[in-house]
Design a protein around this motif. Structure first.
Motif: not given
Length: 89
Positions: A5-11, A41-52
């Motif tokens: 699983i790559t970071l791209d996949d996770l994103l 995954y949690l970090r990326m989800s948090d960033v997505r939420n902040e962006i939105e």
């Protein structure tokens, strides 16, 4: 053989952009199994939420101006150096 699983996949997973159900399931299982992957995954989800939360919708007039400018450059068909020269003059 297990797919890496790559970071791209996770994103892509975080943004729900994976259409292959088996790939989506594999990533979900990997997130559950790997603590480091889960934290990312949690970090990326948090960033997505902040962006939105911070996104704004520009007025239509601004969008139209940007599109007009872009189209005018395409019509002129100039490279970056020529455009700099035009702007200077």
């Amino acid at each position: 053989m297990q797919k890496t699983i790559t970071l791209d996949d996770l994103l892509l997973f975080v943004y729900d952009e994976i259409t292959d159900m088996s790939a989506k399931s594999s990533i979900k299982e990997a997130i559950k199994a790997e603590n480091i992957l889960y934290k990312e995954y949690l970090r990326m989800s948090d960033v997505r939420n902040e962006i939105e939360k911070t996104m704004v919708n520009p007025p239509d007039s601004v969008v139209k101006e940007i599109i007009s400018y872009s189209k005018s450059l395409a019509v002129m068909n100039v490279d970056e150096q020529d455009l700099k020269t035009i702007i200077k003059n």
